[in-house]
Design a protein around this motif. Structure first.
Motif, PDB file in Angstrom:
ATOM      1  N   ASP A 173     -66.041  14.435  28.044  1.00  0.00           N
ATOM      2  CA  ASP A 173     -67.124  13.679  28.666  1.00  0.00           C
ATOM      3  C   ASP A 173     -68.360  13.714  27.779  1.00  0.00           C
ATOM      4  OD1 ASP A 173     -66.319  13.372  31.863  1.00  0.00           O
ATOM      5  OD2 ASP A 173     -65.524  15.203  30.953  1.00  0.00           O
ATOM      6  N   VAL A 233     -72.470  12.712  28.300  1.00  0.00           N
ATOM      7  CA  VAL A 233     -73.492  12.347  29.276  1.00  0.00           C
ATOM      8  C   VAL A 233     -74.710  11.846  28.514  1.00  0.00           C
ATOM      9  CG1 VAL A 233     -74.866  13.087  31.250  1.00  0.00           C
ATOM     10  CG2 VAL A 233     -72.628  14.136  30.827  1.00  0.00           C
ATOM     11  N   ARG A 237     -64.878  10.024  28.881  1.00  0.00           N
ATOM     12  CA  ARG A 237     -65.654   9.430  29.970  1.00  0.00           C
ATOM     13  C   ARG A 237     -67.141   9.485  29.635  1.00  0.00           C
ATOM     14  NH1 ARG A 237     -62.092  13.252  33.752  1.00  0.00           N
ATOM     15  NH2 ARG A 237     -63.032  14.642  32.217  1.00  0.00           N
ATOM     16  N   SER A 286     -70.957   9.168  31.162  1.00  0.00           N
ATOM     17  CA  SER A 286     -71.834   9.154  32.326  1.00  0.00           C
ATOM     18  C   SER A 286     -73.281   9.012  31.878  1.00  0.00           C
ATOM     19  CB  SER A 286     -71.681  10.452  33.132  1.00  0.00           C
ATOM     20  OG  SER A 286     -70.393  10.582  33.676  1.00  0.00           O
ATOM     21  N   VAL A 290     -75.287   1.092  35.920  1.00  0.00           N
ATOM     22  CA  VAL A 290     -73.888   1.528  35.840  1.00  0.00           C
ATOM     23  C   VAL A 290     -72.980   0.331  35.599  1.00  0.00           C
ATOM     24  CG1 VAL A 290     -71.981   2.538  37.149  1.00  0.00           C
ATOM     25  CG2 VAL A 290     -74.255   3.583  37.251  1.00  0.00           C
ATOM     26  N   LEU A 305     -70.346   2.271  32.926  1.00  0.00           N
ATOM     27  CA  LEU A 305     -70.330   3.727  32.916  1.00  0.00           C
ATOM     28  C   LEU A 305     -69.255   4.276  33.846  1.00  0.00           C
ATOM     29  CD1 LEU A 305     -74.186   4.279  33.000  1.00  0.00           C
ATOM     30  CD2 LEU A 305     -72.665   4.503  31.019  1.00  0.00           C
ATOM     31  N   ASP A 306     -68.739   5.443  33.471  1.00  0.00           N
ATOM     32  CA  ASP A 306     -67.722   6.122  34.278  1.00  0.00           C
ATOM     33  C   ASP A 306     -68.314   7.048  35.319  1.00  0.00           C
ATOM     34  OD1 ASP A 306     -65.439   5.094  32.794  1.00  0.00           O
ATOM     35  OD2 ASP A 306     -66.137   6.368  31.155  1.00  0.00           O
ATOM     36  N   GLY A 307     -69.613   7.329  35.217  1.00  0.00           N
ATOM     37  CA  GLY A 307     -70.200   8.262  36.161  1.00  0.00           C
ATOM     38  C   GLY A 307     -71.700   8.355  36.028  1.00  0.00           C
ATOM     39  N   VAL A 308     -72.269   9.154  36.930  1.00  0.00           N
ATOM     40  CA  VAL A 308     -73.701   9.435  36.943  1.00  0.00           C
ATOM     41  C   VAL A 308     -73.879  10.935  37.148  1.00  0.00           C
ATOM     42  CG1 VAL A 308     -75.831   9.179  38.274  1.00  0.00           C
ATOM     43  CG2 VAL A 308     -74.448   7.163  37.749  1.00  0.00           C
ATOM     44  N   ASP A 309     -74.757  11.529  36.361  1.00  0.00           N
ATOM     45  CA  ASP A 309     -75.116  12.941  36.472  1.00  0.00           C
ATOM     46  C   ASP A 309     -76.525  13.013  37.039  1.00  0.00           C
ATOM     47  OD1 ASP A 309     -74.595  15.800  35.879  1.00  0.00           O
ATOM     48  OD2 ASP A 309     -76.247  15.554  34.447  1.00  0.00           O
TER      49      ASP A 309
END
Length: 301
Positions: A60, A62, A102, A104, A133, A138-142
């Motif tokens: 991942d 970020v 991934r 994020s 997103v 994007l695959d995610g959010v942190d």
């Protein structure tokens, strides 16, 4: 200041609709995560592509930091996400997604305001995050909440992300370690209550075990989180510094870090992995070969 570029967004949506979502369904396992906030070092672009070209085992990346600023403006660090300075970055991150990494977006962090706005004016500011997103695939959010926010407001953001992007989307949070072991922290959030309410919707926590909030010079501070009995090891990624210059305190030399990680692997078969703050100057390679840190920790995990 500009809002997200409509024309650029349309192009990127068409590209990422083909490739961006696939990485979210990558095989689960221990995470090797790099925070990627410094995209330019002394004016020179820092590409993350070495993390894949050197087969480091990174799972991942970020990218940060996203700020939801006043007047409904989105910034990535000091510039709009569609700034020309980020064109190559988005291209490189997309290429990494095709390799199974991934990607994020880190929201918030040390800069104040994003979560206060999400808390008090959700209807205005959440759509800005949602559209970011979508635009960049994007695959995610942190969610890095380092300012006062209500538990209700944070849970509303998590619920909305799940509703908009589904179960395969990555929703992580980045509390300081003490917030997961029953102590205080930077946000005022009761993380025990948050996990009881939304644990199934949270992919994992990127726990900050540095800057005075914990350390990985031994397993003690990670053990304290798990022995607290709320969040399991499968959802606690151990966060550490990759270079002592990245914070005032808490750097653990690589040999000690690898020893600690090895012990955590032995103690917790479902240990979630490690994240590093941050990529561009990671030791031992430093700015000339920052990818080496990921390769070294991957060898332990």
């Amino acid at each position: 200041m500009r809002k997200l570029g409509v024309a650029l967004g349309a192009i990127l949506v068409s590209l990422f609709s083909l490739f961006g979502g696939a990485a979210a369904h990558a095989a689960t396992g221990r995470h090797v995560i790099l925070y990627y906030q410094t995209q330019y070092d002394n004016g020179q672009y820092v590409s993350p592509l070495d993390l894949t070209s050197h087969q480091t085992g990174t799972t991942d990346v970020v990218v940060g930091a996203v700020h939801l600023d006043s007047n409904s403006v989105v910034h990535l660090n000091d510039d709009p996400p569609d700034s020309a300075r980020y064109t190559q970055m988005w291209t490189d991150l997309h290429a990494m997604q095709q390799q199974g990494v991934r990607v994020s977006a880190m929201v918030g962090g040390a800069a104040q305001g994003s979560f206060q706005r999400l808390d008090t004016d959700f209807a205005t500011y959440y759509p800005l995050l949602r559209d970011l997103v979508r635009t960049y695939g994007l695959d995610g959010v942190d969610l890095d909440v380092e300012e006062s926010m209500s538990l209700t407001g944070l849970e509303r953001v998590i619920d909305a992300l799940r509703a908009d992007f589904g179960s395969g989307f990555i929703v992580t949070l980045a509390p300081v370690a003490t917030e997961l072991s029953g102590g205080g922290g930077l946000s005022g959030i009761d993380y025990d209550a948050l996990y009881r309410d939304k644990g199934d919707e949270i992919s994992w926590f990127n726990a900050q075990l540095y800057c005075g909030w914990g350390s990985l010079n031994s397993t003690a501070d990670y053990d304290a989180i798990i022995s607290h009995g709320v969040v399991p090891a499968s959802k606690v990624v151990a966060g550490t510094l990759t270079n002592p210059a990245n914070c005032g305190s808490g750097y653990v030399d690589l040999n000690t870090l690898k020893s600690t990680l090895g012990q955590l692997v032995q103690s917790y078969p479902d240990f979630a992995g490690v994240d590093g703050w941050e990529y561009f100057n990671s030791l031992p390679g430093g700015t000339s070969a920052p990818w080496q840190w990921a390769a070294e920790v991957s060898s332990v995990l």
